[in-house]
Design an enzyme around this catalytic site. Structure first.
Site, PDB file in Angstrom:
ATOM      1  N   TYR A  39       0.863  -1.174   0.000  1.00  0.00           N
ATOM      2  CA  TYR A  39       0.000   0.000   0.000  1.00  0.00           C
ATOM      3  C   TYR A  39       0.904   1.231   0.000  1.00  0.00           C
ATOM      4  O   TYR A  39       1.514   1.572   1.002  1.00  0.00           O
ATOM      5  CB  TYR A  39      -0.898   0.030   1.233  1.00  0.00           C
ATOM      6  CG  TYR A  39      -1.976  -1.029   1.286  1.00  0.00           C
ATOM      7  CD1 TYR A  39      -2.293  -1.790   0.169  1.00  0.00           C
ATOM      8  CD2 TYR A  39      -2.677  -1.263   2.454  1.00  0.00           C
ATOM      9  CE1 TYR A  39      -3.293  -2.755   0.223  1.00  0.00           C
ATOM     10  CE2 TYR A  39      -3.681  -2.220   2.514  1.00  0.00           C
ATOM     11  CZ  TYR A  39      -3.982  -2.966   1.407  1.00  0.00           C
ATOM     12  OH  TYR A  39      -4.965  -3.920   1.468  1.00  0.00           O
ATOM     13  N   PHE A 189     -13.387  -4.453   0.535  1.00  0.00           N
ATOM     14  CA  PHE A 189     -14.396  -3.681  -0.190  1.00  0.00           C
ATOM     15  C   PHE A 189     -15.799  -3.898   0.406  1.00  0.00           C
ATOM     16  O   PHE A 189     -16.775  -4.135  -0.316  1.00  0.00           O
ATOM     17  CB  PHE A 189     -14.417  -4.027  -1.673  1.00  0.00           C
ATOM     18  CG  PHE A 189     -13.181  -3.599  -2.429  1.00  0.00           C
ATOM     19  CD1 PHE A 189     -12.283  -2.699  -1.878  1.00  0.00           C
ATOM     20  CD2 PHE A 189     -12.924  -4.101  -3.696  1.00  0.00           C
ATOM     21  CE1 PHE A 189     -11.146  -2.301  -2.568  1.00  0.00           C
ATOM     22  CE2 PHE A 189     -11.793  -3.707  -4.399  1.00  0.00           C
ATOM     23  CZ  PHE A 189     -10.904  -2.796  -3.831  1.00  0.00           C
ATOM     24  N   PRO A 190     -15.932  -3.801   1.738  1.00  0.00           N
ATOM     25  CA  PRO A 190     -17.267  -3.995   2.339  1.00  0.00           C
ATOM     26  C   PRO A 190     -18.257  -2.922   1.929  1.00  0.00           C
ATOM     27  O   PRO A 190     -19.470  -3.125   2.036  1.00  0.00           O
ATOM     28  CB  PRO A 190     -16.986  -3.942   3.848  1.00  0.00           C
ATOM     29  CG  PRO A 190     -15.740  -3.106   3.963  1.00  0.00           C
ATOM     30  CD  PRO A 190     -14.920  -3.463   2.762  1.00  0.00           C
ATOM     31  N   GLY A 193     -15.542  -0.572  -2.302  1.00  0.00           N
ATOM     32  CA  GLY A 193     -14.186  -0.245  -2.723  1.00  0.00           C
ATOM     33  C   GLY A 193     -14.130   0.941  -3.659  1.00  0.00           C
ATOM     34  O   GLY A 193     -14.697   2.004  -3.401  1.00  0.00           O
ATOM     35  N   PHE A 194     -13.441   0.750  -4.798  1.00  0.00           N
ATOM     36  CA  PHE A 194     -13.259   1.842  -5.745  1.00  0.00           C
ATOM     37  C   PHE A 194     -14.571   2.210  -6.453  1.00  0.00           C
ATOM     38  O   PHE A 194     -14.672   3.257  -7.085  1.00  0.00           O
ATOM     39  CB  PHE A 194     -12.194   1.473  -6.780  1.00  0.00           C
ATOM     40  CG  PHE A 194     -10.857   1.171  -6.162  1.00  0.00           C
ATOM     41  CD1 PHE A 194     -10.231   2.090  -5.341  1.00  0.00           C
ATOM     42  CD2 PHE A 194     -10.236  -0.044  -6.396  1.00  0.00           C
ATOM     43  CE1 PHE A 194      -8.999   1.816  -4.759  1.00  0.00           C
ATOM     44  CE2 PHE A 194      -8.997  -0.328  -5.825  1.00  0.00           C
ATOM     45  CZ  PHE A 194      -8.379   0.608  -5.008  1.00  0.00           C
ATOM     46  N   PRO A 196     -18.139   2.584  -5.010  1.00  0.00           N
ATOM     47  CA  PRO A 196     -18.999   2.532  -3.823  1.00  0.00           C
ATOM     48  C   PRO A 196     -20.384   1.965  -4.120  1.00  0.00           C
ATOM     49  O   PRO A 196     -20.930   2.160  -5.206  1.00  0.00           O
ATOM     50  CB  PRO A 196     -19.069   3.999  -3.380  1.00  0.00           C
ATOM     51  CG  PRO A 196     -17.825   4.617  -3.913  1.00  0.00           C
ATOM     52  CD  PRO A 196     -17.556   3.913  -5.215  1.00  0.00           C
TER      53      PRO A 196
END
Length: 264
Positions: A39, A189-190, A193-194, A196
């Protein structure tokens, strides 16, 4: 938490805001932080170290290996024994630790999600690093049920981290199986993620409960199974507080029925 720059690449736009989010999270009782040295790369771990080191005894840092970034930020597999070993040492150095609490082996056989194939070779490298005392616990990321079964014959698996949320529920059976086996399931990604989550049905339930759609999506995960642990991303203290408030949202049966019908 979303601490690095856009696409989890490069430095954050506001470093102080990132440090504030980390400190506020721990002060609010968060005891599980998901990270990786890819990251940034390096950026997120260095921020965690600056904000929180020396770490509280009850704080668990969960990192990942098995990927790397190129100079444009693309995600590339990094499965060789040398790459995996270097990744563990990079995480140790940038987090300023002597041993990593949990290391997830990230499998990248496909760019489109979990894909079948033996994970024995990279997992054996991680197991050796565990035997050397550099890793306490081993988890898996982006894996199939078959790969989990293969891994459990080699090591004790403490968690699985796959993509899963209220509208992306391909892992429903795996969530239930892991619950029976006493293994944590950590959905990445609950909140989409990228991309929404967007759903008129989700928003309608949220409006009826006086909550935000994202809070309802997190609350649904918490009520989905007792083995689910949440790692929603955030880059601001205000958003962090909204996420934490999801723990207070109780979904009545009629709301759950509507939400369960939102599968994509």
């Amino acid at each position: 938490m979303q601490l690095a720059g856009p696409g989890v690449f490069g430095p954050p736009k506001d470093k102080q805001a990132a440090l504030d989010v980390l400190r506020e999270a721990v002060a609010a009782g968060v005891n599980h932080i998901d990270t990786s040295d890819f990251y940034g790369p390096h950026v997120t771990n260095q921020l965690i170290r600056e904000a929180l080191h020396p770490y509280r005894d009850d704080l668990t840092l969960v990192t990942k290996i098995g990927a790397r970034r190129d100079d444009k930020g693309a995600w590339l597999p990094a499965f060789s024994a040398q790459e995996l070993t270097q990744a563990v040492h990079d995480n140790l150095r940038n987090l300023k630790l002597d041993v990593l609490d949990v290391v997830n082996l990230r499998i990248m056989f496909s760019a489109h999600g979990p894909a079948e194939g033996s994970i024995a070779e990279p997992l054996s490298t991680l197991a050796e690093l565990q035997q050397q005392g550099l890793v306490r616990h081993i988890g898996l990321s982006n894996v199939t049920a078959t790969q989990v079964a293969e891994a459990r014959k080699m090591v004790q698996v403490v968690c699985v981290q796959n993509m899963y949320n209220i509208v992306n529920r391909g892992d429903d059976a795996l969530v239930d199986l892991l619950a029976q086996q006493g293994i944590a399931y950590v959905p990445f990604f609950p909140l989409g993620g990228f991309t929404p989550l967007q759903s008129t049905g989700l928003q309608a339930v949220a409006d009826s409960l006086g909550a935000t759609a994202m809070q309802v999506a997190l609350a649904w995960l918490l009520q989905r199974s007792p083995n689910i642990l949440l790692i929603p991303g955030t880059s601001s203290v205000a958003h962090l507080r909204q996420n934490l408030a999801a723990g207070e949202v109780q979904l009545p049966p009629e709301a759950l029925e509507k939400l369960n019908a939102l599968m994509g």
